[in-house]
Design an enzyme around this catalytic site. Sequence first.
Site, PDB file in Angstrom:
ATOM      1  N   HIS A 136     114.604  99.451  94.060  1.00 44.56           N
ATOM      2  CA  HIS A 136     113.687  99.938  93.022  1.00 44.56           C
ATOM      3  C   HIS A 136     112.288  99.370  93.309  1.00 44.56           C
ATOM      4  CE1 HIS A 136     112.423 101.764  89.440  1.00 44.56           C
ATOM      5  NE2 HIS A 136     112.983 101.002  88.527  1.00 44.56           N
ATOM      6  N   GLN A 139     109.195  99.381  90.710  1.00 44.95           N
ATOM      7  CA  GLN A 139     109.340  98.395  89.638  1.00 44.95           C
ATOM      8  C   GLN A 139     108.942  97.005  90.132  1.00 44.95           C
ATOM      9  OE1 GLN A 139     110.594  98.707  86.218  1.00 44.95           O
ATOM     10  NE2 GLN A 139     109.600  96.708  86.226  1.00 44.95           N
ATOM     11  N   ASP A 227     118.615  91.470  84.838  1.00 43.02           N
ATOM     12  CA  ASP A 227     118.691  92.928  84.649  1.00 43.02           C
ATOM     13  C   ASP A 227     120.061  93.206  84.047  1.00 43.02           C
ATOM     14  OD1 ASP A 227     118.251  95.680  84.811  1.00 43.02           O
ATOM     15  OD2 ASP A 227     118.519  95.796  86.980  1.00 43.02           O
ATOM     16  N   ARG A 294     103.759  99.281  85.214  1.00 35.12           N
ATOM     17  CA  ARG A 294     104.290 100.418  85.982  1.00 35.12           C
ATOM     18  C   ARG A 294     103.202 101.481  86.119  1.00 35.12           C
ATOM     19  NH1 ARG A 294     109.758 101.317  86.454  1.00 35.12           N
ATOM     20  NH2 ARG A 294     109.014 102.777  88.033  1.00 35.12           N
TER      21      ARG A 294
HETATM   22  N1   CP Z   1     112.581 100.033  84.636  1.00 37.68           N
HETATM   23  C1   CP Z   1     112.781 101.353  84.804  1.00 37.68           C
HETATM   24  O1   CP Z   1     112.752 101.891  85.914  1.00 37.68           O
HETATM   25  O2   CP Z   1     112.997 102.022  83.657  1.00 37.68           O
HETATM   26  P1   CP Z   1     113.477 103.517  83.506  1.00 37.68           P
HETATM   27  O3   CP Z   1     114.906 103.600  83.948  1.00 37.68           O
HETATM   28  O4   CP Z   1     113.310 103.804  82.054  1.00 37.68           O
HETATM   29  O5   CP Z   1     112.602 104.403  84.364  1.00 37.68           O
HETATM   30  N1  NVA Z   2     119.550  98.122  87.791  1.00 38.28           N
HETATM   31  C1  NVA Z   2     119.190  99.103  86.788  1.00 38.28           C
HETATM   32  C2  NVA Z   2     117.723  99.291  86.749  1.00 38.28           C
HETATM   33  C3  NVA Z   2     117.237 100.251  85.701  1.00 38.28           C
HETATM   34  C4  NVA Z   2     115.762 100.447  85.736  1.00 38.28           C
HETATM   35  C5  NVA Z   2     119.894 100.411  87.092  1.00 38.28           C
HETATM   36  O1  NVA Z   2     119.939 100.821  88.252  1.00 38.28           O
HETATM   37  O2  NVA Z   2     120.416 101.035  86.162  1.00 38.28           O
END
Ligand code: CP
Ligand code: NVA
Length: 310
Positions: A136, A139, A227, A294
């Site tokens: 990700h 983020q 997380d 973001r």
């Molecule tokens: N943190 C993040 O990516 O949030 P969303 O899943 O809401 O996009």
């Molecule tokens: N680790 C989480 C991040 C969400 C933004 C997921 O993948 O669901």
Amino acid sequence: MTQLKRNFLDIADLTSVTLREILNAAARMKKEMRLGLHERHSRTLAHRTLAMIFEQPSTRTRISFDVAMNQLGGYALLLPRDQLQLERGESIQDTARVISRFTDCLLLRTGDSAHLALLASHASVPVINGLTNFSHPCQVMADVMTFEEYSGPVAGRTVAWVGDGNNMVHSWLHASARLGFSIRIATPVAYQPDAQVVDWARREGANVLICNSAEEAVTGVDCVMTDTWVSMSDKDVGQRRAAFEGYCVNQSLMALAATNAIFMHCLPAYRGEEVDNTVIDGPQSVVFDEAENRLHVQKAILSWCILGDF
Ligand code: CP
Ligand code: NVA
């Protein structure tokens, strides 16, 4: 002539110089907005279009990219997978080729990182990773920006990750190598990050410590992060809740970090599971600045991908 495409697929793919340019541009655009000087970048992406394909839900990523395009004078198209012919069997390859003919940039959120690789290899416009089961990066760029706003340059500092060794940690490991900070990670043994990513970060010079306990990981650090224990791509929900007992970031854990340490979480958060209310809603938490950032980071990423400039 084929032009070199500037994809934003993983932090590991970018140089430290480019990452720093993106972070600097994000900070500058944020400051300009605060000072009411956003006209300075309000036409940067005029007549440019971003196509956003979502195979999984999103609040922050979807909204921040949409608003970012708008604030830069461009346009964002929201394309939920189930409203595309992809859902009826059209290939990712053909989808990539077709959408590239209409737009200037593609974003994909998917639970299968192979979909992102396929899209990127067949699109003729830049492709952005809007989260996969593996990483990700957008983020983590916002997270690094937030860290630096509160705590100064990240280089030479130490951050701790407590909980699941998931997509977020992989991007943090990539960032630790590229931006020169130390990372300590505490997860249950069955939920450690991908060993290949840990090895890669170490080979690239990162200082990575895999710890035996959350207490060991957070002691003296500048930032504590966690997380959800159950990511969108995870199926083993029941098993996970049991495995992560003892990995909740609570006040007594935060008390072991440096006195001015911050708490970060990419959100969405599950209060009472990976983090206590007292921490996420407490004075050390910077989670809503992290969410706001973001927007600023997306603007810089979009400018870099589409224009190669800011
Ligand atoms: N943190 C993040 O990516 O949030 P969303 O899943 O809401 O996009
Ligand atoms: N680790 C989480 C991040 C969400 C933004 C997921 O993948 O669901």
